[in-house]
Design a protein around this motif. Structure first.
Motif, PDB file in Angstrom:
ATOM      1  N   TYR A 127       0.651   5.043  -2.815  1.00 26.66           N
ATOM      2  CA  TYR A 127       1.111   3.803  -3.460  1.00 26.66           C
ATOM      3  C   TYR A 127      -0.065   2.844  -3.556  1.00 26.66           C
ATOM      4  CZ  TYR A 127       6.012   5.083  -3.021  1.00 26.66           C
ATOM      5  OH  TYR A 127       7.215   5.710  -3.144  1.00 26.66           O
ATOM      6  N   ARG A 128      -0.223   2.243  -4.729  1.00 25.38           N
ATOM      7  CA  ARG A 128      -1.227   1.182  -4.842  1.00 25.38           C
ATOM      8  C   ARG A 128      -0.465  -0.124  -4.867  1.00 25.38           C
ATOM      9  NH1 ARG A 128      -6.283   2.288  -8.398  1.00 25.38           N
ATOM     10  NH2 ARG A 128      -6.798   0.572  -7.023  1.00 25.38           N
ATOM     11  N   PHE A 129      -0.263  -0.714  -3.707  1.00 32.70           N
ATOM     12  CA  PHE A 129       0.554  -1.933  -3.659  1.00 32.70           C
ATOM     13  C   PHE A 129      -0.312  -3.129  -3.268  1.00 32.70           C
ATOM     14  CE2 PHE A 129       0.765  -1.769   0.974  1.00 32.70           C
ATOM     15  CZ  PHE A 129       0.620  -0.420   1.234  1.00 32.70           C
ATOM     16  N   TRP A 130       0.228  -4.334  -3.567  1.00 36.73           N
ATOM     17  CA  TRP A 130      -0.501  -5.563  -3.239  1.00 36.73           C
ATOM     18  C   TRP A 130      -0.852  -5.584  -1.766  1.00 36.73           C
ATOM     19  CZ3 TRP A 130       4.276  -7.769  -5.888  1.00 36.73           C
ATOM     20  CH2 TRP A 130       4.092  -7.812  -7.280  1.00 36.73           C
ATOM     21  N   GLY A 131      -2.077  -5.871  -1.459  1.00 34.29           N
ATOM     22  CA  GLY A 131      -2.487  -6.053  -0.067  1.00 34.29           C
ATOM     23  C   GLY A 131      -2.645  -4.754   0.701  1.00 34.29           C
ATOM     24  N   SER A 132      -2.671  -3.613   0.005  1.00 34.80           N
ATOM     25  CA  SER A 132      -2.740  -2.357   0.765  1.00 34.80           C
ATOM     26  C   SER A 132      -4.067  -2.218   1.505  1.00 34.80           C
ATOM     27  CB  SER A 132      -2.527  -1.169  -0.178  1.00 34.80           C
ATOM     28  OG  SER A 132      -3.554  -1.112  -1.131  1.00 34.80           O
ATOM     29  N   GLU A 133      -5.132  -2.807   0.929  1.00 33.67           N
ATOM     30  CA  GLU A 133      -6.419  -2.674   1.619  1.00 33.67           C
ATOM     31  C   GLU A 133      -6.463  -3.494   2.899  1.00 33.67           C
ATOM     32  OE1 GLU A 133      -9.382  -3.385  -1.395  1.00 33.67           O
ATOM     33  OE2 GLU A 133      -8.692  -1.539  -2.374  1.00 33.67           O
ATOM     34  N   ILE A 134      -5.924  -4.713   2.820  1.00 28.88           N
ATOM     35  CA  ILE A 134      -5.872  -5.546   4.032  1.00 28.88           C
ATOM     36  C   ILE A 134      -4.978  -4.871   5.073  1.00 28.88           C
ATOM     37  CG2 ILE A 134      -5.109  -7.759   4.962  1.00 28.88           C
ATOM     38  CD1 ILE A 134      -5.811  -8.953   2.201  1.00 28.88           C
TER      39      ILE A 134
ATOM     40  N   VAL B 185       6.882  -0.261  -7.116  1.00 31.54           N
ATOM     41  CA  VAL B 185       5.787   0.368  -6.403  1.00 31.54           C
ATOM     42  C   VAL B 185       5.354  -0.492  -5.218  1.00 31.54           C
ATOM     43  CG1 VAL B 185       3.396   1.139  -6.560  1.00 31.54           C
ATOM     44  CG2 VAL B 185       4.971   1.555  -8.450  1.00 31.54           C
ATOM     45  N   HIS B 186       5.176  -1.795  -5.489  1.00 28.62           N
ATOM     46  CA  HIS B 186       4.754  -2.691  -4.411  1.00 28.62           C
ATOM     47  C   HIS B 186       5.814  -2.761  -3.312  1.00 28.62           C
ATOM     48  CE1 HIS B 186       1.376  -3.882  -6.815  1.00 28.62           C
ATOM     49  NE2 HIS B 186       2.174  -4.134  -7.829  1.00 28.62           N
ATOM     50  N   LEU B 187       7.062  -2.878  -3.751  1.00 26.18           N
ATOM     51  CA  LEU B 187       8.149  -2.988  -2.780  1.00 26.18           C
ATOM     52  C   LEU B 187       8.247  -1.719  -1.930  1.00 26.18           C
ATOM     53  CD1 LEU B 187      10.509  -4.780  -1.878  1.00 26.18           C
ATOM     54  CD2 LEU B 187      11.979  -3.450  -3.404  1.00 26.18           C
ATOM     55  N   HIS B 188       8.232  -0.565  -2.602  1.00 22.92           N
ATOM     56  CA  HIS B 188       8.341   0.694  -1.855  1.00 22.92           C
ATOM     57  C   HIS B 188       7.174   0.867  -0.893  1.00 22.92           C
ATOM     58  CE1 HIS B 188      11.268   2.965  -4.729  1.00 22.92           C
ATOM     59  NE2 HIS B 188      11.822   1.949  -4.105  1.00 22.92           N
ATOM     60  N   GLY B 189       5.975   0.560  -1.373  1.00 23.56           N
ATOM     61  CA  GLY B 189       4.793   0.669  -0.520  1.00 23.56           C
ATOM     62  C   GLY B 189       4.982  -0.119   0.771  1.00 23.56           C
ATOM     63  N   TRP B 190       5.392  -1.384   0.600  1.00 22.30           N
ATOM     64  CA  TRP B 190       5.556  -2.230   1.788  1.00 22.30           C
ATOM     65  C   TRP B 190       6.707  -1.773   2.670  1.00 22.30           C
ATOM     66  CZ3 TRP B 190       2.386  -5.213   4.258  1.00 22.30           C
ATOM     67  CH2 TRP B 190       1.274  -5.714   3.578  1.00 22.30           C
ATOM     68  N   LEU B 191       7.772  -1.295   2.049  1.00 27.41           N
ATOM     69  CA  LEU B 191       8.909  -0.837   2.855  1.00 27.41           C
ATOM     70  C   LEU B 191       8.532   0.370   3.708  1.00 27.41           C
ATOM     71  CD1 LEU B 191      12.018  -1.199   0.511  1.00 27.41           C
ATOM     72  CD2 LEU B 191      11.476  -2.480   2.593  1.00 27.41           C
TER      73      LEU B 191
END
Lengths: 280, 292
Positions: free
Chosen positions: A104-111, B7-13
């Motif tokens: 997943y390339r999500f916001w803040g993944s690097e931090i 994508v962002h939501l799933h990643g964080w979840l």
């Protein structure tokens, strides 16, 4: 000719090989000596604990005495529950997080990844004072979960699995999704089965680490019902019950025996697992 | 592919459970330790209050802190190069298919599987005055009786021996893996050029194993500051703090003297030291490793 059988041009030959072999064996014997010594002491009556006679009578009495002198059965149970709890939690948490980082390339993944990797340096062992306070606030001091909790999210495990998941071909992922599989189904049906050897490797490393872990369990437990083997052994051998080395050595071998036997039986898997866990 | 926001939501979840535990038991305690190091330890009726840098001032004037720090550096310098050198030699021997290599590998690797506390118990007996095996050997050769763990001059040395014994076999495994990945064609080419075995080892094998050395080095450094089980069993930091390592001192201050604020300041010093070493590794070693 097979590459493995082809003679290596720099393998020592002739006299040099003899010298190397003798040196290697000297070091190996030196390395095995403390353990052999412990085995000798544990299996002989205490008057032979430091006297070496070929015909000294063998005995299992030291083990029986040690087993009776402290609740080792309970300690074994605690350790087994502890390593099982940690292993299950680590597998679940690290798999989910590793999947997020790998695909997943999500916001803040690097931090977030940096925050995870911090644990490689700031290990739970170093923060014992503050973590003890947290456990006391949570009201779970002196319990098996309190020993396990600081370790369940493991940066090492997340990193290891992320590297593995990254090698899974994208096409497999896409194909499963076209078939209508959800993200979690893809993870369970595609990624996890392909990473099986890594799970085995990580599992062995984790179990042997936590079977042997001592400082944090020592700090956070103070009763028989929560103490793992290592702490139990320390309590047993440091109480002033007249130091009988034969019994202490028997207890020492007894607590390490399951891991040691597993290692001797599955040596190849152990060694490969440690290699695998290290190389990535 | 799912929609962008998903994508962002799933990643964080997916990340959330692990990150929550990390936050609770790594990030929060690190910050809490920093804050606490600026406060005094509550004692009886006196509540905790802000004392600024007092704990750090006390730390600079505390001889036990300085001794633990220097002990830890001696311990690291005593164990790391020696266990790495031994690990390389062991790996070369096992890789060379000498007679009985399976036995050699077992002998070298077995100490790694044992709990450090069990290892410490075994060695404690080994070092015991009058009774232990070491004493018997030195008697055999006519040396005077010596309390190895009981005298400040030798105690730290004994602890170093135990750590080397436990760790060398562990590092051997990684070197063994590295050796097996070196393409045989390199050795054949070197042999054609007429290189000696020593030249081959020094000019080809060691440089190719540099990434392994970096990995092992990081592990070894972290272990030398993280592992104090053997200190607790064998010497309890004694005699006269001769074997007190930093983490052992933190343990004592935190859980024997219950001076949690001072323990917090000590913990910050240990974290600072680890951070400095991480940076040093990054600056000095990173460049030398990636040349392939």
């Amino acid at each position: 000719m097979n590459a493995a059988e082809r003679p290596h041009p720099f393998e020592p030959r002739g006299f040099a090989r003899v010298v190397d072999t003798v040196a290697a064996w000297t070091l190996a014997i030196l390395w095995a000596l403390p353990l052999l010594y412990a085995v000798w002491t544990a299996f002989h009556p205490s008057e032979y604990s430091a006297r070496f006679e070929l015909l000294a009578p063998l005995t299992l009495e030291n083990f029986a005495k040690a087993w009776e002198a402290a609740p080792f059965a309970r300690y074994f149970l605690n350790t087994v529950m502890l390593v099982t709890l940690i292993l299950i939690c680590q597998f679940v948490l690290c798999t989910l997080a590793a999947y997020a980082f790998a695909r997943y390339r999500f916001w803040g993944s690097e931090i977030a990844f940096f925050l995870v990797l911090l644990q490689l340096m700031v290990m739970p062992e170093i923060l014992i004072v503050e973590n003890y306070r947290t456990m006391s606030v949570l009201g779970i001091l002196d319990s098996i979960p309190s020993i396990a909790l600081p370790y369940v999210a493991s940066a090492f495990g997340i990193f290891l699995l992320r590297q593995t998941f990254k090698t899974v071909p994208r096409e497999l992922d896409d194909a499963a999704r076209v078939e209508g599989a959800s993200a979690l189904q893809v993870l369970m049906k595609v990624y996890v089965p392909l990473a099986k050897p890594i799970y085995l490797a990580y599992g062995l490393v984790s179990v042997s680490f936590h079977w042997n872990n001592f400082l944090w369990p020592l700090v956070v437990t103070n009763s028989v019902s929560a103490r793992p083997l290592t702490v139990g052994l320390q309590v047993f051998s440091s109480t002033d019950q007249g130091i009988d080395w034969s019994i202490i050595t028997a207890a020492t071998l007894m607590t390490s025996a399951p891991l040691l036997l597993a290692f001797l039986l599955f040596q190849r898997q152990f060694v490969q697992s440690f290699m695998r866990a290290g190389i990535r | 592919m799912p929609r962008r926001f998903d994508v962002h939501l799933h990643g964080w979840l997916l990340l959330l459970p692990a990150l929550a535990f990390l936050a609770l038991f790594t990030h929060y305690p690190a910050i809490a330790t920093l804050i606490e190091s600026f406060y005094s330890t509550p004692r009886g009726a006196r509540p905790s209050r802000f004392v600024g840098l007092d704990n750090y001032q006390a730390l600079l004037e505390d001889p036990v802190f300085w001794q633990s720090l220097s002990n830890n550096l001696i311990f690291a310098l005593g164990t790391i190069p020696l266990s790495i050198a031994l690990a390389i030699v062991m790996a070369i021997w096992v890789n060379d298919r000498l007679a009985g290599r399976a036995w050699l590998r077992t002998a070298f690797f077995t100490p790694t599987v044992l709990p450090m506390i069990a290892v410490a118990n075994i060695w404690l007996f080994f070092f015991t005055p009058q009774y232990g095996l070491l004493e018997q050997f030195s008697h055999l050769f006519g040396f005077a009786s010596q309390n190895w763990l009981g005298s400040p001059e030798t105690a730290l040395f004994c602890v170093i021996v135990v750590a080397v014994w436990k760790e060398a076999g562990f590092f051997m495994i990684f070197y063994l893996a590295a050796l097996q990945q070196i393409p045989p064609s390199l050795a054949e080419a070197a042999a054609l050029e007429g290189a000696s075995r020593w030249t081959y080892l020094r000019r080809i094998v060691l440089p190719l194993m540099m990434p392994t050395t970096l990995f092992v080095l990081i592990n070894a450094i972290i272990n030398s500051f993280r592992l104090v089980d053997h200190i607790i069993v064998m010497t309890r930091g004694g005699p006269d703090n001769a074997t007190s390592l930093l983490l052992f001192y933190i343990y004592e201050v935190g859980f024997k003297f219950w001076d949690t604020s001072y323990a917090a300041a000590l913990t910050m010093m240990l974290l600072l030291l680890l951070a400095l070493m991480a940076m040093a590794q990054y600056v000095f070693l990173e460049r030398r490793v990636h040349y392939q």
